[in-house]
Design a protein around this motif. Structure first.
Motif, short mmCIF file in Angstrom:
data_model
loop_
_atom_site.label_atom_id
_atom_site.label_comp_id
_atom_site.label_asym_id
_atom_site.label_seq_id
_atom_site.Cartn_x
_atom_site.Cartn_y
_atom_site.Cartn_z
N VAL A 116 0.84 -1.21 0.00
CA VAL A 116 0.00 0.00 0.00
C VAL A 116 0.87 1.25 0.00
O VAL A 116 0.63 2.21 -0.75
CB VAL A 116 -0.94 0.00 1.22
CG1 VAL A 116 -1.67 1.33 1.34
CG2 VAL A 116 -1.95 -1.14 1.11
N LEU A 117 1.92 1.25 0.84
CA LEU A 117 2.80 2.42 0.91
C LEU A 117 3.53 2.65 -0.42
O LEU A 117 3.70 3.80 -0.84
CB LEU A 117 3.83 2.23 2.04
CG LEU A 117 3.28 2.34 3.47
CD1 LEU A 117 4.37 2.02 4.48
CD2 LEU A 117 2.72 3.74 3.73
N LEU A 118 3.93 1.57 -1.06
CA LEU A 118 4.61 1.71 -2.35
C LEU A 118 3.68 2.35 -3.39
O LEU A 118 4.08 3.23 -4.14
CB LEU A 118 5.10 0.35 -2.85
CG LEU A 118 6.46 -0.11 -2.32
CD1 LEU A 118 6.74 -1.55 -2.74
CD2 LEU A 118 7.57 0.80 -2.82
N LEU A 119 2.42 1.90 -3.40
CA LEU A 119 1.46 2.48 -4.35
C LEU A 119 1.26 3.97 -4.10
O LEU A 119 1.16 4.77 -5.03
CB LEU A 119 0.13 1.74 -4.25
CG LEU A 119 0.10 0.31 -4.82
CD1 LEU A 119 -1.24 -0.35 -4.54
CD2 LEU A 119 0.37 0.34 -6.33
N LEU A 120 1.21 4.33 -2.80
CA LEU A 120 0.99 5.73 -2.46
C LEU A 120 2.22 6.61 -2.72
O LEU A 120 2.09 7.78 -3.06
CB LEU A 120 0.59 5.85 -0.98
CG LEU A 120 -0.76 5.22 -0.58
CD1 LEU A 120 -0.94 5.28 0.93
CD2 LEU A 120 -1.92 5.92 -1.30
N LEU A 121 3.40 6.00 -2.54
CA LEU A 121 4.64 6.79 -2.59
C LEU A 121 5.36 6.71 -3.93
O LEU A 121 6.39 7.37 -4.11
CB LEU A 121 5.58 6.32 -1.48
CG LEU A 121 5.08 6.56 -0.05
CD1 LEU A 121 6.00 5.89 0.96
CD2 LEU A 121 4.97 8.04 0.25
N ILE A 122 4.85 5.92 -4.87
CA ILE A 122 5.50 5.81 -6.18
C ILE A 122 5.68 7.18 -6.85
O ILE A 122 6.76 7.46 -7.41
CB ILE A 122 4.73 4.83 -7.09
CG1 ILE A 122 5.14 3.39 -6.76
CG2 ILE A 122 5.00 5.11 -8.56
CD1 ILE A 122 4.41 2.34 -7.57
N PRO A 123 4.68 8.09 -6.83
CA PRO A 123 4.91 9.41 -7.45
C PRO A 123 6.08 10.16 -6.82
O PRO A 123 6.89 10.77 -7.53
CB PRO A 123 3.58 10.14 -7.20
CG PRO A 123 2.57 9.05 -7.07
CD PRO A 123 3.29 7.94 -6.37
N ILE A 124 6.18 10.13 -5.48
CA ILE A 124 7.29 10.81 -4.80
C ILE A 124 8.62 10.17 -5.17
O ILE A 124 9.61 10.87 -5.46
CB ILE A 124 7.08 10.77 -3.27
CG1 ILE A 124 5.81 11.54 -2.88
CG2 ILE A 124 8.30 11.34 -2.54
CD1 ILE A 124 5.48 11.46 -1.41
N MET A 125 8.66 8.83 -5.19
CA MET A 125 9.90 8.13 -5.54
C MET A 125 10.30 8.42 -6.98
O MET A 125 11.49 8.57 -7.29
CB MET A 125 9.72 6.63 -5.31
CG MET A 125 9.53 6.26 -3.84
SD MET A 125 9.18 4.50 -3.58
CE MET A 125 10.73 3.77 -4.08
N ALA A 126 9.31 8.51 -7.88
CA ALA A 126 9.61 8.80 -9.28
C ALA A 126 10.23 10.19 -9.43
O ALA A 126 11.19 10.39 -10.20
CB ALA A 126 8.34 8.70 -10.12
N VAL A 127 9.69 11.17 -8.70
CA VAL A 127 10.24 12.53 -8.74
C VAL A 127 11.68 12.54 -8.21
O VAL A 127 12.58 13.16 -8.80
CB VAL A 127 9.36 13.50 -7.93
CG1 VAL A 127 10.06 14.86 -7.80
CG2 VAL A 127 8.00 13.67 -8.60
#
Length: 233
Positions: free
Chosen positions: A126-137
């Motif tokens: 769940v955290l990965l799905l939520l944080l993928i945009p931040i990680m991509a940036v």
């Protein structure tokens, strides 16, 4: 059945500087029921290997051996542990730190262990799905400043003493990304990629913690010493 293996490693492959292992380390290699035991040198008279300085040969030996896993003594130190861990990683052989009998440092309790691991993985997913945009940036920004060092993979010791690579964002203080590295460390965002380790069952968010090699070596040696310490009144 236990047998001691004493091969002659030094004349098969050319040795490069990166493959050399300090010759101060002494250890025995024993094979027991599919497990290769890498043990510290003892005072008892037995054949021993003063060093193995050719990592490529070690990788090839591990690949073609019937070994199911490697168990290594913490007394050998970080350099030897890293050397063997890297060889086992390339040979696709799991490697475990030898745990003193009765030690609970690297063990998760059996009761509810499967549920804890399931909860860990659900939360990490769940955290990965939520944080993928931040990680991509973050990845895009890091590619601008340090395209060759976005991630670092450091050895950790997890449940049952298993060695694995923990992934995190690189915070190396290079010329163009000192401020970015400091910000990643202060904010804790450098640890976001470790959610992949949790998803793979190597780390835990709510259960047993993992240890650095230095911490695991210290804790293992202390535990061994305490078992033989004299009782004081």
């Amino acid at each position: 059945m236990t047998s001691t293996i004493v091969p002659t490693f030094d004349h098969f492959y050319p040795v490069t500087q990166q493959q050399q292992e300090p010759r101060s380390s002494q250890y025995t290699l024993q094979w027991r029921r599919g497990q290769l035991l890498v043990k510290s040198f003892s005072k008892f008279p037995q054949p021993y290997l003063p060093f193995i300085d050719n990592q490529q040969l070690l990788i090839e030996c591990l690949k073609h051996s019937p070994t199911d896993l490697v168990s290594i003594d913490a007394k050998l130190g970080k350099t030897v542990l890293s050397f063997w861990a890297e060889a086992c990683e390339q040979a696709d052989k799991p490697i475990f730190l030898r745990i003193p009998s009765g030690s609970k440092l690297f063990k998760r309790g059996n009761e509810g262990a499967m549920w804890l691991q399931l909860i860990d993985r659900v939360i990490a997913g769940v955290l990965l799905l939520l944080l993928i945009p931040i990680m991509a940036v973050l990845i895009m920004v890091m590619q601008v400043y340090s395209p060759k060092s976005i991630f670092t993979r450091e050895w950790r010791v997890g449940e049952k003493g298993k060695l694995f690579r923990a992934i995190k964002f690189s915070t190396l203080n290079q010329q163009n990304n000192k401020a970015l590295g400091r910000w990643l460390r202060k904010s804790g965002l450098e640890h976001l990629p470790k959610l992949w380790n949790v998803l793979r069952g190597e780390m835990s968010l709510i259960g047993t913690r993992c240890w650095t090699l230095e911490e695991a070596i210290t804790l293992t040696v202390i535990t061994k010493s305490s078992r033989f310490a004299p009782i004081q009144n």
